[in-house]
Enzyme design. Sequence first.
Site, PDB file in Angstrom:
ATOM      1  N   SER A 130       0.824  -1.202   0.000  1.00  0.00           N
ATOM      2  CA  SER A 130       0.000   0.000   0.000  1.00  0.00           C
ATOM      3  C   SER A 130       0.860   1.255   0.000  1.00  0.00           C
ATOM      4  O   SER A 130       1.893   1.312   0.654  1.00  0.00           O
ATOM      5  CB  SER A 130      -0.919   0.029   1.223  1.00  0.00           C
ATOM      6  OG  SER A 130      -1.679   1.218   1.243  1.00  0.00           O
ATOM      7  N   HIS A 188      -7.283  -3.125   5.347  1.00  0.00           N
ATOM      8  CA  HIS A 188      -6.696  -1.786   5.164  1.00  0.00           C
ATOM      9  C   HIS A 188      -7.485  -1.006   4.125  1.00  0.00           C
ATOM     10  O   HIS A 188      -7.844   0.154   4.327  1.00  0.00           O
ATOM     11  CB  HIS A 188      -5.229  -1.914   4.729  1.00  0.00           C
ATOM     12  CG  HIS A 188      -4.645  -0.662   4.138  1.00  0.00           C
ATOM     13  ND1 HIS A 188      -4.922  -0.242   2.843  1.00  0.00           N
ATOM     14  CD2 HIS A 188      -3.811   0.274   4.650  1.00  0.00           C
ATOM     15  CE1 HIS A 188      -4.288   0.887   2.596  1.00  0.00           C
ATOM     16  NE2 HIS A 188      -3.601   1.221   3.679  1.00  0.00           N
ATOM     17  N   GLU A 192      -9.738   2.296   4.469  1.00  0.00           N
ATOM     18  CA  GLU A 192      -9.481   3.419   3.560  1.00  0.00           C
ATOM     19  C   GLU A 192     -10.801   3.949   2.980  1.00  0.00           C
ATOM     20  O   GLU A 192     -11.010   5.165   2.904  1.00  0.00           O
ATOM     21  CB  GLU A 192      -8.552   2.951   2.439  1.00  0.00           C
ATOM     22  CG  GLU A 192      -8.175   3.991   1.408  1.00  0.00           C
ATOM     23  CD  GLU A 192      -7.317   3.385   0.315  1.00  0.00           C
ATOM     24  OE1 GLU A 192      -7.674   3.529  -0.873  1.00  0.00           O
ATOM     25  OE2 GLU A 192      -6.288   2.741   0.644  1.00  0.00           O
TER      26      GLU A 192
END
Length: 484
Positions: A130, A188, A192
């Site tokens: 990421s 994640h 986000e």
Amino acid sequence: MKKHSDIGLIGIAVMGENLALNMESKGFQVIVSSRKQDTVDGFLNGRAKGKNIRGTTDLKTLVNDLVKPRKVMLMIKAGNPVDHVIEQLIPLLDKGDIVIDGGNSHFEDTNRRMKHLESKGFYYVGTGVSGGEEGALLGPSIMPGGSAKAWPYIKDIFQAIAAKINKTEPCCDWVGPEGAGHFVKMVHNGIEYGDMQLISESYHILRTLLNIDSDELGNIFTNYNKTELDSYLIEITADILKYKDEDGSPLIDKILDAAGQKGTGKWTVNTSLDLAVPLTLISESVYARIISSMKEERLEASKAFSQTPVEIEKDQTSFTEDVRKALYAAKIISYTQGFALIQEASSEYHWDLNFGNIALMWRGGCIIRSAFLDKIKVAYAKNPILKNLLLDSHFKQTIENSIQSLRKVIAKAVLNGIPTPALSAALNYFDSYKAEKLPANLLQAQRDYFGAHTYERTDKQRGEFFHTNWTGRGGKTSSTTYNI
């Protein structure tokens, strides 16, 4: 150049080529591959010119160029393309070689691929990466999982190219077995989605109820970034709001309000249903993107219904602070839900994940990086088996200090016809989680009434189920009791 390359990288689109450049800048020799010769030549004669990077379109050439045990990293589209390339690689590899999938693959695909390759004597790593284009080049967050025996061979490369906290602590560590790395990356991405939606709703509320221009809004978010909200997404929001188009007007006002998505948010929501974890805020964030894409329908509906008159806030300073507190409270709840999903997966799949280390890996390089993640790291360091982040003393106190602001902001938005799906989901989760009593007693009675699904009683032990013949026309037979 050395005789053999340290790692091979298949796929040199945006993320692939930047990762290759990052690896080379840290002293590793890289060989890259793409299906098209023009792509390879363009990279070697462009950004990779003069660097310790080789290129080929032939997978056999790539494999033969690598030092053993060979390390081959795939940066290609998730799904069938990954399986296709893996099957092409298998005849070319020797036992003990390592295949790494650095794309956004679904964790269940990674589970399957690891078992398949290990059965043939290879190691398989599914790793989340990421940070976008800039992160890939300068230091991403890297979340590897899969065949644990592969970690010693790839650790130096991965930790060298990862983002660093305080210039020394890499945002990369071994996550766990099977698809654990890709699972953590999936969550994640779900978080986000939540972060971006919460910020967007706050922007919408401020713009509408304060009636101010983009520059003023940008300054508000710049100031937010000097508080507990300090994060990459708040930082870029301030930059975006201040950015001018070629004619000098705010570019943000010319961008169509129809959002796209690539599927990882949906995966997160679907997985939360499978594991029975209430991921309400992230779910609403996914649905918010879907309804935003219905632009033409929304335009039609806006003409069909009268618009709610907007009452402009007179005390801008006070309201701006309420929005800041509301945004922070909702952010805490969003991460609470995300980590609850990771905890349940760790238990369900026997992964034994380190939740504090996961927070640390997200502290730098990735899209959701923020100072706030240090608090999560500390919370799990104090109590590795913490049931819910809201029960940590720091987060408990923070929520108590900010929850009234969340209530005020949502109430004002509702009265003025401003949608707040994610902010409202945060408040509803909090109120439900701390509720001593919920109306599920009536719901259970309804289920028993029409389907003989049984219920438990407050005056009996948990686990003992009862059925009532509500109408006098039913029998004593009840439905099987089970929970998802």
